[in-house]
Design a protein around this motif. Structure first.
Motif, short mmCIF file in Angstrom:
data_model
loop_
_atom_site.label_atom_id
_atom_site.label_comp_id
_atom_site.label_asym_id
_atom_site.label_seq_id
_atom_site.Cartn_x
_atom_site.Cartn_y
_atom_site.Cartn_z
N GLY A 260 18.80 15.83 5.77
CA GLY A 260 19.50 16.23 4.55
C GLY A 260 19.36 15.15 3.50
N ASN A 261 18.80 15.48 2.37
CA ASN A 261 18.57 14.50 1.32
C ASN A 261 19.36 14.75 0.06
N ARG A 262 20.03 15.89 -0.04
CA ARG A 262 20.80 16.18 -1.24
C ARG A 262 22.04 15.32 -1.28
N GLY A 263 22.47 15.06 -2.44
CA GLY A 263 23.69 14.27 -2.59
C GLY A 263 23.44 12.78 -2.56
N ASP A 264 22.17 12.40 -2.48
CA ASP A 264 21.87 10.97 -2.45
C ASP A 264 21.43 10.46 -3.82
N GLY A 265 21.52 11.33 -4.84
CA GLY A 265 21.19 10.91 -6.20
C GLY A 265 19.71 10.96 -6.53
N ARG A 266 18.88 11.34 -5.56
CA ARG A 266 17.44 11.45 -5.80
C ARG A 266 17.03 12.91 -5.64
N ASP A 267 15.99 13.30 -6.31
CA ASP A 267 15.52 14.69 -6.26
C ASP A 267 14.54 14.85 -5.09
N ARG A 268 15.12 15.00 -3.89
CA ARG A 268 14.29 15.19 -2.71
C ARG A 268 14.77 16.42 -1.96
N PRO A 269 13.86 17.18 -1.38
CA PRO A 269 14.27 18.40 -0.67
C PRO A 269 14.87 18.09 0.70
N ASP A 270 15.64 19.04 1.21
CA ASP A 270 16.10 18.98 2.59
C ASP A 270 14.94 19.44 3.47
N GLU A 271 14.88 18.93 4.69
CA GLU A 271 13.79 19.29 5.60
C GLU A 271 14.34 19.52 7.00
N VAL A 272 13.66 20.39 7.73
CA VAL A 272 13.96 20.65 9.13
C VAL A 272 12.64 20.66 9.88
N GLU A 273 12.58 19.94 11.00
CA GLU A 273 11.41 20.05 11.86
C GLU A 273 11.85 20.67 13.17
N LEU A 274 11.17 21.74 13.54
CA LEU A 274 11.40 22.44 14.80
C LEU A 274 10.23 22.16 15.73
N ARG A 275 10.53 21.82 16.95
CA ARG A 275 9.50 21.57 17.95
C ARG A 275 9.59 22.70 18.96
N PHE A 276 8.44 23.33 19.27
CA PHE A 276 8.43 24.40 20.26
C PHE A 276 7.10 24.43 20.99
N SER A 277 7.05 25.15 22.09
CA SER A 277 5.82 25.26 22.87
C SER A 277 5.67 26.67 23.42
N THR A 278 4.44 26.99 23.78
CA THR A 278 4.13 28.30 24.36
C THR A 278 2.97 28.15 25.32
#
Length: 172
Positions: A87-105
């Motif tokens: 989470g990058n919002r609210g830190d005063g800089r214009d950066r997006p929030d990110e999520v990394e999902l790890r999965f396998s098959t």
């Protein structure tokens, strides 16, 4: 997938697993160029945001098989590995929030990549990049809602199948 859709899953995991949380002044500061990329750890949920850090184990029973309600971004029948939320919002800089999902098959990388490239999926996302890098297939593009981008890394898994990391970026 929007980050808001992940909140119920994160809440459920917090109730079911042991966790370590730090809030406010106890939370470590978020690094200047913090990203979720390559931060999802097998069997772990981690969240890092201004004033909030959380780390917890994901119960094995919740990792067995993904029931895909993620706007079609997760390969069907994949096993969930881990997640990192940056989470990058609210830190005063214009950066997006990110999520990394790890999965396998158990399916090979070529089959998984073909599923993502299938033109019938164009209503869910659009592909802007498709390349081979360091023995992995990298597919990137825009989410259909127009609010974010994705980058998918598909690599052969030892013993067969595919290890995948899906980075979702959300500006809204």
């Amino acid at each position: 997938m929007t980050l808001a859709k992940l909140l119920p899953a994160v809440t459920a995991l917090a109730l079911l697993g042991a966790c370590e949380a730090r809030i406010g002044n106890d939370a470590a500061p978020v690094a200047e160029n913090a990203t979720a990329e390559n931060r999802a750890q097998e069997g772990r949920l981690t969240i890092e945001a201004p004033g909030f850090n959380l780390q917890m184990d994901i119960p094995e029973s919740m990792r067995a098989d993904i029931n895909d309600d993620s706007d079609g971004m997760i390969y069907p029948g994949a096993a969930f590995g881990g997640i990192h939320v940056q989470g990058n919002r609210g830190d005063g800089r214009d950066r997006p929030d990110e999520v990394e999902l790890r999965f396998s098959t158990g399916d090979d990388p070529a089959r998984v990549a073909a599923w993502y490239r299938d033109p019938a999926r164009s209503s869910e996302f659009s592909i802007t990049r498709n390349a081979e890098e360091n023995g992995a297939t990298v597919i990137a593009g825009n989410q259909a809602d127009g609010d974010g981008t994705f980058t998918l890394h598909l690599a052969p898994r030892g013993g067969g199948g595919t290890e995948a990391r899906l980075l979702l970026t959300d500006r809204n």
